[in-house]
Design a protein around this motif. Sequence first.
Motif, PDB file in Angstrom:
ATOM      1  N   GLU A   1     -49.004  35.468  -5.529  1.00 41.37           N
ATOM      2  CA  GLU A   1     -49.532  36.831  -5.340  1.00 41.37           C
ATOM      3  C   GLU A   1     -49.437  37.640  -6.636  1.00 41.37           C
ATOM      4  O   GLU A   1     -50.343  38.409  -6.959  1.00 41.37           O
ATOM      5  CB  GLU A   1     -48.789  37.540  -4.210  1.00 41.37           C
ATOM      6  CG  GLU A   1     -49.071  36.969  -2.842  1.00 41.37           C
ATOM      7  CD  GLU A   1     -50.510  37.174  -2.394  1.00 41.37           C
ATOM      8  OE1 GLU A   1     -51.103  38.202  -2.747  1.00 41.37           O
ATOM      9  OE2 GLU A   1     -51.018  36.297  -1.675  1.00 41.37           O
TER      10      GLU A   1
ATOM     11  N   GLU B   1     -37.975  43.246   6.035  1.00 44.06           N
ATOM     12  CA  GLU B   1     -37.631  44.373   5.164  1.00 44.06           C
ATOM     13  C   GLU B   1     -36.225  44.220   4.585  1.00 44.06           C
ATOM     14  O   GLU B   1     -35.845  44.963   3.688  1.00 44.06           O
ATOM     15  CB  GLU B   1     -37.782  45.689   5.924  1.00 44.06           C
ATOM     16  CG  GLU B   1     -39.241  45.976   6.222  1.00 44.06           C
ATOM     17  CD  GLU B   1     -39.536  47.445   6.382  1.00 44.06           C
ATOM     18  OE1 GLU B   1     -38.671  48.283   6.080  1.00 44.06           O
ATOM     19  OE2 GLU B   1     -40.657  47.740   6.797  1.00 44.06           O
TER      20      GLU B   1
ATOM     21  N   VAL C   1     -41.680  42.116   0.828  1.00 47.82           N
ATOM     22  CA  VAL C   1     -41.503  42.200   2.287  1.00 47.82           C
ATOM     23  C   VAL C   1     -42.503  41.270   2.971  1.00 47.82           C
ATOM     24  O   VAL C   1     -42.151  40.541   3.905  1.00 47.82           O
ATOM     25  CB  VAL C   1     -41.665  43.650   2.786  1.00 47.82           C
ATOM     26  CG1 VAL C   1     -41.798  43.690   4.303  1.00 47.82           C
ATOM     27  CG2 VAL C   1     -40.499  44.505   2.324  1.00 47.82           C
ATOM     28  N   ARG C   2     -43.731  41.260   2.495  1.00 49.87           N
ATOM     29  CA  ARG C   2     -44.767  40.429   3.113  1.00 49.87           C
ATOM     30  C   ARG C   2     -44.455  38.937   2.977  1.00 49.87           C
ATOM     31  O   ARG C   2     -44.509  38.197   3.960  1.00 49.87           O
ATOM     32  CB  ARG C   2     -46.134  40.745   2.510  1.00 49.87           C
ATOM     33  CG  ARG C   2     -47.267  40.095   3.277  1.00 49.87           C
ATOM     34  CD  ARG C   2     -48.638  40.579   2.866  1.00 49.87           C
ATOM     35  NE  ARG C   2     -49.001  40.055   1.556  1.00 49.87           N
ATOM     36  CZ  ARG C   2     -49.275  40.814   0.483  1.00 49.87           C
ATOM     37  NH1 ARG C   2     -49.222  42.119   0.560  1.00 49.87           N
ATOM     38  NH2 ARG C   2     -49.606  40.258  -0.652  1.00 49.87           N
TER      39      ARG C   2
ATOM     40  N   ARG D   1     -42.468  45.813  -3.996  1.00 48.63           N
ATOM     41  CA  ARG D   1     -41.653  45.927  -2.782  1.00 48.63           C
ATOM     42  C   ARG D   1     -42.454  45.480  -1.549  1.00 48.63           C
ATOM     43  O   ARG D   1     -41.969  44.717  -0.720  1.00 48.63           O
ATOM     44  CB  ARG D   1     -41.170  47.364  -2.591  1.00 48.63           C
ATOM     45  CG  ARG D   1     -40.119  47.775  -3.589  1.00 48.63           C
ATOM     46  CD  ARG D   1     -39.736  49.248  -3.402  1.00 48.63           C
ATOM     47  NE  ARG D   1     -38.958  49.726  -4.510  1.00 48.63           N
ATOM     48  CZ  ARG D   1     -37.669  49.484  -4.695  1.00 48.63           C
ATOM     49  NH1 ARG D   1     -37.007  48.753  -3.825  1.00 48.63           N
ATOM     50  NH2 ARG D   1     -37.033  49.968  -5.752  1.00 48.63           N
ATOM     51  N   ASN D   2     -43.686  45.950  -1.441  1.00 43.30           N
ATOM     52  CA  ASN D   2     -44.542  45.569  -0.313  1.00 43.30           C
ATOM     53  C   ASN D   2     -44.822  44.067  -0.314  1.00 43.30           C
ATOM     54  O   ASN D   2     -44.798  43.419   0.732  1.00 43.30           O
ATOM     55  CB  ASN D   2     -45.854  46.349  -0.334  1.00 43.30           C
ATOM     56  CG  ASN D   2     -45.663  47.810  -0.025  1.00 43.30           C
ATOM     57  OD1 ASN D   2     -44.718  48.211   0.634  1.00 43.30           O
ATOM     58  ND2 ASN D   2     -46.574  48.635  -0.524  1.00 43.30           N
ATOM     59  N   LEU D   3     -45.077  43.535  -1.484  1.00 40.58           N
ATOM     60  CA  LEU D   3     -45.346  42.109  -1.623  1.00 40.58           C
ATOM     61  C   LEU D   3     -44.127  41.291  -1.209  1.00 40.58           C
ATOM     62  O   LEU D   3     -44.242  40.306  -0.474  1.00 40.58           O
ATOM     63  CB  LEU D   3     -45.743  41.797  -3.067  1.00 40.58           C
ATOM     64  CG  LEU D   3     -45.969  40.345  -3.430  1.00 40.58           C
ATOM     65  CD1 LEU D   3     -47.058  39.734  -2.566  1.00 40.58           C
ATOM     66  CD2 LEU D   3     -46.335  40.232  -4.900  1.00 40.58           C
TER      67      LEU D   3
ATOM     68  N   LEU E   1     -35.530  44.187   0.838  1.00 42.24           N
ATOM     69  CA  LEU E   1     -35.374  45.391   0.013  1.00 42.24           C
ATOM     70  C   LEU E   1     -33.924  45.848  -0.092  1.00 42.24           C
ATOM     71  O   LEU E   1     -33.628  46.770  -0.848  1.00 42.24           O
ATOM     72  CB  LEU E   1     -36.237  46.523   0.591  1.00 42.24           C
ATOM     73  CG  LEU E   1     -37.722  46.213   0.727  1.00 42.24           C
ATOM     74  CD1 LEU E   1     -38.442  47.410   1.327  1.00 42.24           C
ATOM     75  CD2 LEU E   1     -38.322  45.814  -0.603  1.00 42.24           C
TER      76      LEU E   1
ATOM     77  N   ASP F   1     -43.867  49.472  -8.744  1.00 36.68           N
ATOM     78  CA  ASP F   1     -42.655  49.176  -7.977  1.00 36.68           C
ATOM     79  C   ASP F   1     -42.964  49.024  -6.496  1.00 36.68           C
ATOM     80  O   ASP F   1     -42.490  48.085  -5.852  1.00 36.68           O
ATOM     81  CB  ASP F   1     -41.600  50.275  -8.160  1.00 36.68           C
ATOM     82  CG  ASP F   1     -41.030  50.338  -9.565  1.00 36.68           C
ATOM     83  OD1 ASP F   1     -41.607  49.723 -10.486  1.00 36.68           O
ATOM     84  OD2 ASP F   1     -40.003  51.003  -9.742  1.00 36.68           O
ATOM     85  N   GLU F   2     -43.775  49.939  -5.978  1.00 37.84           N
ATOM     86  CA  GLU F   2     -44.093  49.908  -4.546  1.00 37.84           C
ATOM     87  C   GLU F   2     -44.907  48.669  -4.193  1.00 37.84           C
ATOM     88  O   GLU F   2     -44.704  48.059  -3.136  1.00 37.84           O
ATOM     89  CB  GLU F   2     -44.843  51.186  -4.144  1.00 37.84           C
ATOM     90  CG  GLU F   2     -44.879  51.403  -2.663  1.00 37.84           C
ATOM     91  CD  GLU F   2     -43.491  51.570  -2.039  1.00 37.84           C
ATOM     92  OE1 GLU F   2     -43.344  51.175  -0.870  1.00 37.84           O
ATOM     93  OE2 GLU F   2     -42.556  52.065  -2.701  1.00 37.84           O
ATOM     94  N   MET F   3     -45.816  48.263  -5.068  1.00 40.21           N
ATOM     95  CA  MET F   3     -46.612  47.065  -4.831  1.00 40.21           C
ATOM     96  C   MET F   3     -45.698  45.845  -4.747  1.00 40.21           C
ATOM     97  O   MET F   3     -45.852  44.999  -3.866  1.00 40.21           O
ATOM     98  CB  MET F   3     -47.642  46.876  -5.956  1.00 40.21           C
ATOM     99  CG  MET F   3     -48.548  45.661  -5.769  1.00 40.21           C
ATOM    100  SD  MET F   3     -47.942  44.074  -6.434  1.00 40.21           S
ATOM    101  CE  MET F   3     -47.932  44.359  -8.184  1.00 40.21           C
TER     102      MET F   3
END
Length: 74
Positions: free
Chosen positions: A42, A16, A10-11, A6-8, A19, A2-4
């Motif tokens: 990605e 942000e 945003v990038r 979310r980070n992807l 999110l 999940d965090e990967m």
Amino acid sequence: MDEMIRNLLVRVCGTEDALDESIDLIDSGILDSLAFIELLTELDFEGISIQPTQVDRNRFRSVNSIIELVKEYQ
């Protein structure tokens, strides 16, 4: 995972705000066509291949729906 994602997100979206569940990523333009292609590319690098023609675009309207979709393709 999940965090990967979310980070992807945003990038590739460059904010942000991607999110924020109250924002429709497509209608707001946060997930524009370039960000969409970058997101799929990605994810493919991570071993998660999603064919955009085989998935309802509504699945990309929020971070949580994208996370659910990715989990289905793992």
